[in-house]
Design a protein around this motif. Sequence first.
Motif, PDB file in Angstrom:
ATOM      1  N   TYR A  98      -5.071  -0.705   2.984  1.00 15.59           N
ATOM      2  CA  TYR A  98      -3.974   0.187   3.359  1.00 15.59           C
ATOM      3  C   TYR A  98      -2.668  -0.393   2.818  1.00 15.59           C
ATOM      4  CZ  TYR A  98      -7.483   2.072   6.517  1.00 15.59           C
ATOM      5  OH  TYR A  98      -8.632   2.623   7.041  1.00 15.59           O
ATOM      6  N   VAL A  99      -1.849   0.488   2.250  1.00 12.35           N
ATOM      7  CA  VAL A  99      -0.587   0.068   1.658  1.00 12.35           C
ATOM      8  C   VAL A  99       0.553   0.826   2.323  1.00 12.35           C
ATOM      9  CG1 VAL A  99       0.719  -0.258  -0.465  1.00 12.35           C
ATOM     10  CG2 VAL A  99      -1.796  -0.300  -0.531  1.00 12.35           C
ATOM     11  N   TRP A 100       1.468   0.042   2.947  1.00 11.54           N
ATOM     12  CA  TRP A 100       2.662   0.630   3.555  1.00 11.54           C
ATOM     13  C   TRP A 100       3.885   0.323   2.686  1.00 11.54           C
ATOM     14  CZ3 TRP A 100      -1.253  -1.007   6.748  1.00 11.54           C
ATOM     15  CH2 TRP A 100      -1.604  -0.180   7.839  1.00 11.54           C
ATOM     16  N   SER A 101       4.862   1.163   2.797  1.00  8.18           N
ATOM     17  CA  SER A 101       6.153   0.902   2.166  1.00  8.18           C
ATOM     18  C   SER A 101       7.013   0.125   3.141  1.00  8.18           C
ATOM     19  CB  SER A 101       6.838   2.211   1.778  1.00  8.18           C
ATOM     20  OG  SER A 101       8.178   1.951   1.397  1.00  8.18           O
ATOM     21  N   LEU A 102       7.592  -0.993   2.681  1.00  7.84           N
ATOM     22  CA  LEU A 102       8.439  -1.795   3.572  1.00  7.84           C
ATOM     23  C   LEU A 102       9.723  -1.060   3.940  1.00  7.84           C
ATOM     24  CD1 LEU A 102       8.081  -5.359   1.989  1.00  7.84           C
ATOM     25  CD2 LEU A 102       6.977  -4.473   4.035  1.00  7.84           C
ATOM     26  N   GLN A 103      10.080  -0.045   3.161  1.00  6.06           N
ATOM     27  CA  GLN A 103      11.308   0.695   3.466  1.00  6.06           C
ATOM     28  C   GLN A 103      11.152   1.551   4.704  1.00  6.06           C
ATOM     29  OE1 GLN A 103      12.111   2.794  -0.190  1.00  6.06           O
ATOM     30  NE2 GLN A 103      13.060   0.994  -1.153  1.00  6.06           N
ATOM     31  N   ASP A 104       9.924   2.019   4.963  1.00  7.23           N
ATOM     32  CA  ASP A 104       9.706   2.869   6.130  1.00  7.23           C
ATOM     33  C   ASP A 104       8.276   2.666   6.622  1.00  7.23           C
ATOM     34  OD1 ASP A 104       9.725   4.698   8.126  1.00  7.23           O
ATOM     35  OD2 ASP A 104      10.061   6.467   6.856  1.00  7.23           O
ATOM     36  N   LEU A 105       8.131   1.739   7.537  1.00  3.93           N
ATOM     37  CA  LEU A 105       6.797   1.428   8.057  1.00  3.93           C
ATOM     38  C   LEU A 105       6.242   2.540   8.933  1.00  3.93           C
ATOM     39  CD1 LEU A 105       7.222  -2.361   8.972  1.00  3.93           C
ATOM     40  CD2 LEU A 105       6.015  -1.414   7.011  1.00  3.93           C
ATOM     41  N   ALA A 106       7.116   3.470   9.323  1.00 11.99           N
ATOM     42  CA  ALA A 106       6.649   4.562  10.181  1.00 11.99           C
ATOM     43  C   ALA A 106       5.823   5.576   9.401  1.00 11.99           C
ATOM     44  CB  ALA A 106       7.844   5.253  10.834  1.00 11.99           C
ATOM     45  N   GLN A 107       6.016   5.598   8.083  1.00  7.89           N
ATOM     46  CA  GLN A 107       5.250   6.524   7.258  1.00  7.89           C
ATOM     47  C   GLN A 107       3.785   6.088   7.218  1.00  7.89           C
ATOM     48  OE1 GLN A 107       6.202   9.392   5.686  1.00  7.89           O
ATOM     49  NE2 GLN A 107       8.151   9.139   6.799  1.00  7.89           N
ATOM     50  N   PRO A 108       2.848   7.047   7.184  1.00  9.22           N
ATOM     51  CA  PRO A 108       1.422   6.681   7.107  1.00  9.22           C
ATOM     52  C   PRO A 108       1.135   5.942   5.813  1.00  9.22           C
ATOM     53  CG  PRO A 108       1.710   9.041   6.801  1.00  9.22           C
ATOM     54  CD  PRO A 108       3.039   8.512   7.248  1.00  9.22           C
ATOM     55  N   PRO A 109       0.199   5.002   5.840  1.00 16.85           N
ATOM     56  CA  PRO A 109      -0.082   4.189   4.648  1.00 16.85           C
ATOM     57  C   PRO A 109      -0.965   4.945   3.659  1.00 16.85           C
ATOM     58  CG  PRO A 109      -1.540   3.549   6.417  1.00 16.85           C
ATOM     59  CD  PRO A 109      -0.630   4.593   6.995  1.00 16.85           C
ATOM     60  N   GLN A 110      -0.950   4.450   2.423  1.00 18.79           N
ATOM     61  CA  GLN A 110      -1.898   4.931   1.429  1.00 18.79           C
ATOM     62  C   GLN A 110      -3.192   4.156   1.599  1.00 18.79           C
ATOM     63  OE1 GLN A 110      -0.614   4.605  -2.637  1.00 18.79           O
ATOM     64  NE2 GLN A 110      -2.675   4.956  -3.469  1.00 18.79           N
ATOM     65  N   ARG A 111      -4.287   4.891   1.639  1.00 15.29           N
ATOM     66  CA  ARG A 111      -5.599   4.278   1.819  1.00 15.29           C
ATOM     67  C   ARG A 111      -6.303   4.187   0.476  1.00 15.29           C
ATOM     68  NH1 ARG A 111     -10.307   7.099   2.613  1.00 15.29           N
ATOM     69  NH2 ARG A 111     -12.109   5.905   3.335  1.00 15.29           N
ATOM     70  N   ILE A 112      -6.758   2.968   0.124  1.00 14.21           N
ATOM     71  CA  ILE A 112      -7.485   2.759  -1.126  1.00 14.21           C
ATOM     72  C   ILE A 112      -8.893   2.298  -0.768  1.00 14.21           C
ATOM     73  CG2 ILE A 112      -7.528   1.533  -3.322  1.00 14.21           C
ATOM     74  CD1 ILE A 112      -4.517   1.001  -2.923  1.00 14.21           C
ATOM     75  N   HIS A 113      -9.872   3.110  -1.160  1.00 16.45           N
ATOM     76  CA  HIS A 113     -11.264   2.781  -0.850  1.00 16.45           C
ATOM     77  C   HIS A 113     -11.841   1.904  -1.965  1.00 16.45           C
ATOM     78  CE1 HIS A 113     -15.259   3.169   0.851  1.00 16.45           C
ATOM     79  NE2 HIS A 113     -15.719   3.516  -0.363  1.00 16.45           N
ATOM     80  N   LEU A 114     -12.525   0.840  -1.578  1.00 12.00           N
ATOM     81  CA  LEU A 114     -13.150  -0.072  -2.532  1.00 12.00           C
ATOM     82  C   LEU A 114     -14.626   0.285  -2.669  1.00 12.00           C
ATOM     83  CD1 LEU A 114     -11.568  -3.482  -1.401  1.00 12.00           C
ATOM     84  CD2 LEU A 114     -10.697  -1.826  -3.060  1.00 12.00           C
ATOM     85  N   GLU A 115     -15.028   0.621  -3.892  1.00 10.89           N
ATOM     86  CA  GLU A 115     -16.399   1.040  -4.138  1.00 10.89           C
ATOM     87  C   GLU A 115     -17.372  -0.120  -3.917  1.00 10.89           C
ATOM     88  OE1 GLU A 115     -17.521   4.025  -4.753  1.00 10.89           O
ATOM     89  OE2 GLU A 115     -15.509   4.916  -4.735  1.00 10.89           O
ATOM     90  N   ASP A 116     -18.517   0.228  -3.387  1.00 13.80           N
ATOM     91  CA  ASP A 116     -19.600  -0.735  -3.153  1.00 13.80           C
ATOM     92  C   ASP A 116     -19.132  -1.929  -2.325  1.00 13.80           C
ATOM     93  OD1 ASP A 116     -21.463   0.749  -4.638  1.00 13.80           O
ATOM     94  OD2 ASP A 116     -20.772  -0.151  -6.517  1.00 13.80           O
ATOM     95  N   CYS A 117     -18.207  -1.688  -1.424  1.00 15.12           N
ATOM     96  CA  CYS A 117     -17.688  -2.755  -0.549  1.00 15.12           C
ATOM     97  C   CYS A 117     -18.131  -2.490   0.873  1.00 15.12           C
ATOM     98  CB  CYS A 117     -16.159  -2.800  -0.643  1.00 15.12           C
ATOM     99  SG  CYS A 117     -15.406  -3.998   0.469  1.00 15.12           S
ATOM    100  N   SER A 118     -18.600  -3.516   1.545  1.00 19.13           N
ATOM    101  CA  SER A 118     -19.028  -3.385   2.937  1.00 19.13           C
ATOM    102  C   SER A 118     -17.940  -3.817   3.904  1.00 19.13           C
ATOM    103  CB  SER A 118     -20.287  -4.223   3.184  1.00 19.13           C
ATOM    104  OG  SER A 118     -21.320  -3.833   2.324  1.00 19.13           O
ATOM    105  N   GLU A 119     -17.267  -4.937   3.577  1.00 22.27           N
ATOM    106  CA  GLU A 119     -16.251  -5.465   4.487  1.00 22.27           C
ATOM    107  C   GLU A 119     -15.304  -6.359   3.720  1.00 22.27           C
ATOM    108  OE1 GLU A 119     -15.912  -7.812   8.774  1.00 22.27           O
ATOM    109  OE2 GLU A 119     -17.759  -7.932   7.609  1.00 22.27           O
ATOM    110  N   ILE A 120     -14.020  -6.288   4.079  1.00 24.36           N
ATOM    111  CA  ILE A 120     -13.002  -7.142   3.465  1.00 24.36           C
ATOM    112  C   ILE A 120     -12.798  -8.372   4.348  1.00 24.36           C
ATOM    113  CG2 ILE A 120     -10.571  -7.298   2.805  1.00 24.36           C
ATOM    114  CD1 ILE A 120     -10.725  -4.287   2.156  1.00 24.36           C
ATOM    115  N   ASN A 121     -12.764  -9.549   3.724  1.00 25.21           N
ATOM    116  CA  ASN A 121     -12.633 -10.795   4.479  1.00 25.21           C
ATOM    117  C   ASN A 121     -11.285 -11.480   4.305  1.00 25.21           C
ATOM    118  OD1 ASN A 121     -15.411 -10.688   5.338  1.00 25.21           O
ATOM    119  ND2 ASN A 121     -15.969 -11.291   3.252  1.00 25.21           N
ATOM    120  N   CYS A 122     -10.678 -11.370   3.121  1.00 24.61           N
ATOM    121  CA  CYS A 122      -9.432 -12.089   2.868  1.00 24.61           C
ATOM    122  C   CYS A 122      -8.718 -11.445   1.692  1.00 24.61           C
ATOM    123  CB  CYS A 122      -9.705 -13.569   2.559  1.00 24.61           C
ATOM    124  SG  CYS A 122     -10.932 -13.830   1.244  1.00 24.61           S
ATOM    125  N   MET A 123      -7.418 -11.735   1.550  1.00 20.10           N
ATOM    126  CA  MET A 123      -6.654 -11.238   0.415  1.00 20.10           C
ATOM    127  C   MET A 123      -5.486 -12.168   0.146  1.00 20.10           C
ATOM    128  SD  MET A 123      -4.551  -7.954   1.948  1.00 20.10           S
ATOM    129  CE  MET A 123      -5.975  -6.915   2.032  1.00 20.10           C
TER     130      MET A 123
END
Length: 1282
Positions: A1185-1210
């Motif tokens: 999920y990607v939020w804009s720091l200018q307006d955190l109240a806005q809904p985030p952009q969702r980016i789906h990762l293909e063939d991914c089961s779970e995210i552990n770190c970034m």
Amino acid sequence: MAEAAPHHPALPSGLLELCALLGAPRDSLRGPEQVAQRKGVKGPSSLDPEVLSVFVPPFVMKEDSQPAAVNSMTLVKNRKRSFRKKRERPRVELGKGVPGGPRGPDPEDVNIPNGVDLLALPQLCFPGGLCVASEPREDCVHFLVLTDVCGNRTYGVVAQYYRPLHDEYCFYNGKTHWEALGPGGGAAGCFVPFAVCVVSRFPYYNALKDCLSCLLTHLKFCKDFEVDNHIKDFAAKLSLIPSPPPGPLHLIFNMKPLQIVFPSRADPESPLIDLDLHLPLLCFRPEKVLQILTCLLTEQRIVFFSSSWALLTLVAECFMAYLHPLQWQHTFVPILSGQMLDFLMAPTSFLMGCHLDHFEEVSKEADGLILINIDNGNITYSNDEEVDVPDIPLLAAQTFIQRVQSLQLHHELELAHLCTSTDVNEGRASRRAWQQRLNCQIQQMTLQLLVSIFREVKNHLNYEHRVFNSEEFLKTRALGDQQFYKQVLDTYMFHAFLKAQLSRRMDAFAQMDLHTQSEEDRINGMLLSPRRPTIEKMASRKSSTPHAAHRRMVVSMPNLQDIAVPELPPRNSSLRKIQTTECGSSGAVLDMPPKSTHTFKIPEIHFPLVAQCVQAFYADCVAQLSKAIGSLTPENSVLLARYFYLRGLVRLMQGQLLGALLDFQSLYKTDVCVFPADLVQMTVESLSAPERTQAERTPELLRLISEVMDRPADAPKADDRVKNFELPKKHMQLDDFVKRVQESGIVKDTSVIHRLFEALTVGHQKQIDPETFKDFYNCWKEAEAEAQEVSLPLSVMEQLDKNECVYKLSRSVKTNRGVGKIAMTQKRLFLLTDGRPGYAEISTFRNIEDVRSTMATFLLLRIPTLKIKTASKKEVFEANLKTECDLWHLMVKEMWAGRKLADDHKDPQYVQQALTHILLMDAVVGTLQSPGAIYAASKLSYFDRMKNEMPMAVPKTTSETLKHKINPSAGETAPRAIDVLLYTPGHLDPAEKVEDAHPKLWCALNEGKVIVFDASSWTIHQHCFRVGTSKLNCMVMAEQSQVWVGSEDSVIYIINVHSMSCNKQLTDHRASVTGLAVQDGLQAPSTVYSCSADGTVLAWNASSLQVTGRFQVRGGGLSAIRLHGGRLWCCAGDSILVVSMNGYPCQELKISGRVKETGSSFRGFQLMPEQEQLWAACAGYPDVYVWSLQDLAQPPQRIHLEDCSEINCMIKVKKQIWVGATGLSQGRLKGKIYVMDAERRTVEKELLAHADTVKTLCSAEDRYVLSGAGREEGKIAIWKVE
């Protein structure tokens, strides 16, 4: 009802345990006839000495030391037992109370310290007898070592002096009284000896000798009735002086006229050295020193002789210091009086000392003794019998002799160009500094000797099962050295050494071993395959061939003194320091200068020693220690810790328990190595109810108290037994077989041993009988021995890399390139041609295209033939291997597959593991010797089978991005998960060596284990060391010299990057430390923020380690923090909170939409300031999920990762986000990395990273990214950033 007085803890005693005055018994000179008899005696007459007075702390009574409104503690030491003289008790002196005050305890109730036998003490203080002299004699000293029934040692320093005996004698206080006359006075020139003995728990030989020398200047000119008072005051002073903690701080006390220095031990594991370690080097030639060390290492029955009582103890103690960290485990009595000579008939090992007068008597009466004459430097045997004492290993001996001859042992040569000092204390300080440097050199020299003797022991240890394979170790020793090792291996001393090694104790031996380790040894430490001699080692063996005959001849000689060291000039040719530059680096003493030391001057002690004076002394100590603490910067943490320790001790003596506990608490932040855990526990237990309540209101003390009280009372002692490897005698199921193979040192990897079990049990019941195991073990060891004997011509070695090893040689066979033996290294196959030995390249494993086993027809015979097709040559290599063909076919295919996997995955460990497989195949075929042996061996063709069954090519993108893989679990029984990774750039610090300034990779494994890699070569820089015992969650670098590590046990551990030691702990958190962030300002010091699972955020001054801010984040459950825009961004469960640096909430970001309904929480987040973005992932979901720091109240952009089961770190790298995840690849869950463009918000690369999940990521200067895998793979991958 009045509250019971709190029970005060037993304080660590000062320097003094006991002080005694000894001399002639009162009735031996009672009567004019006896005095007159002695007037005409020309020779000295001997009397039986006795203890005249005993002075035991405390010298201030408990009643005295409790003035009104002062809660005070007394220096009371618990004693287990006392030795009292049955026939006639000596007068026991205690501190007298305030005039008119209550009387002290009865002398009969005073206990004598453990290990001090008052019945034997007179003999030891007058070991040559008490003789009345006709003329005054010089004062003299000697030294004692006293041992109690538990083996604990105390140390005595004895000063003897003479006083004249007057014709008129009287009695005072029940004692004989002699009036002192001038030098020429006395009854017909009768002078009576007295002795003052000081007993301490610490071997302060030089310091206490100086103290007693000062005391004697007063005793000589005082009245007889004043003697006891002088001695009591002297003893009282020493009893008030605390012992310095280990480290660089020495204590100075003004004893008038001398300044007395009480040195500390270098570290908690080191012995306290307060003597001149070069004394044996002045008494014995280096060859004799080595002989004596051999006698000690083989635990002989040793007796030192000298006409000087002092030298007996000093020389014996020097040899004890030479052995460190090995310890003499047997009887140690460096001084025996004439009445104690029967001790020498003991049948067990011992080290004792006798006066030279008894040499002939002992030599004739006792058997099997090593007699060492200190005065003339000779070593002989009792009854002229030859005792079986082997020689020390030759190469180690020669190096030691060269190093001894390079030392400067004469202080006079250092002073030749200097003016004479007119200040006695200044001259003594100069001599002390010279001695300290020399002592350091000698300690390094003897430690290097021990390391060179025992370095390779570790290659034959199995740490998991605590097994030492002594038989195999002995086989690796030179023939002439084997007798030495056979005897040493059977000693108690070596057994204790093995215990320390198997416990991976980082003692002086381990540190020196690491410090002097070659680069090849560092690399070998990372290899999984069995060791073989490298081409470089073969070449060095050939270059030393002309000396081989001389070496074999010398090692068989019985006497070390016959060894010639022609490279050096004769020992007596010059007193100047011999230059060793032409002798090679092996002869020079390792250049490790002594660590700088500091001194603290103890305030004056004023008399009379009543409570007020003692309290004034304590107050002065606290004031001066506080001043010293205030004058130091936080960077001097090691020195600060020593001041805190001493101030804590003094405050305990004052009765200021809470102040003392605060000082001891400060040791966590300065140097936890000197934290006195037992003393703190006793102090906490003795707190009164009001004190306990007050302590629990102080956060620092509350944590300290909870830690101390939660310590297990009687934790079960870990099994530290050492087992010698033995072949099994019963049938083995799989688990027992795994254990036995690991114990043997053949293979450690459990999965490989499982495959070996399958191979050895093909077609049989799934168990292995002892005979099969024995045959397999012998086949393996025979192959090892044959590999050690492989010798290649120089012309062949020139064609190979210096780190290549020959792992397998065939029989001589016919090939299409000539007749010869096929040789296999980890890199290639080549033909070692017969006749005139030559080299013919067959192929590197990387260039092989096909391997086949066929049948060649020769006349009517069908001969099994191996065919190898290579990419670089059109001609196929053919070899008529006959019966060896099938085995070589299996081995070459396995190595080929291992090489391909290593290239595809950029992981050299595949080659190492393939080598292990092919050597096991060879041993299996040699063991079974049946038609099915090749099929059984094929069970170990793991990589070849993997290549055929799962022809999984590494994706091109992955292959191009991947640079290298390393395995922190190399040498372990199973892979370990990588919990945290941290890269630290290289910084050349003046305190560092150049190689230590390389960039480093810090890798946190399970149970608090940390391994450090040199990031310039990816070799191990520091083998595994412990940071607590719990899982580690986070790491950051602060101040370029500290690595902060947050742990599940709620402690932040701080590792010093230069010393690679973890001596500081921050214990202010109450829950698991989950995140760390550093705010690097323009001005030092930095601020470090830490968060814990209970929602606490702390701000730390990175230099002083003081908490500068503290607040609680509502909701709790903090898992990470970041710094951005002057605010803290906190990941707390299902929300990300933005708070000010003071903790005031500014914004909150909540999980929304479909994810919120499932009750998920944030797994992690990253801030992209340039793009003004916040990237986050939720636990259990494959979306970013990607939020804009200018307006955190806005809904985030969702980016789906293909063939991914779970995210552990970034992590953020340049304008990219690297996401570590678990995903599907060819139907299996693998570790994946998604590289995402922050501006376009798209996936740029999908990398197949690991066979297990990606647990952690870190960046190396934005040029590389490092990923750590879960426990199924346990490897670190290094990726190139574009």
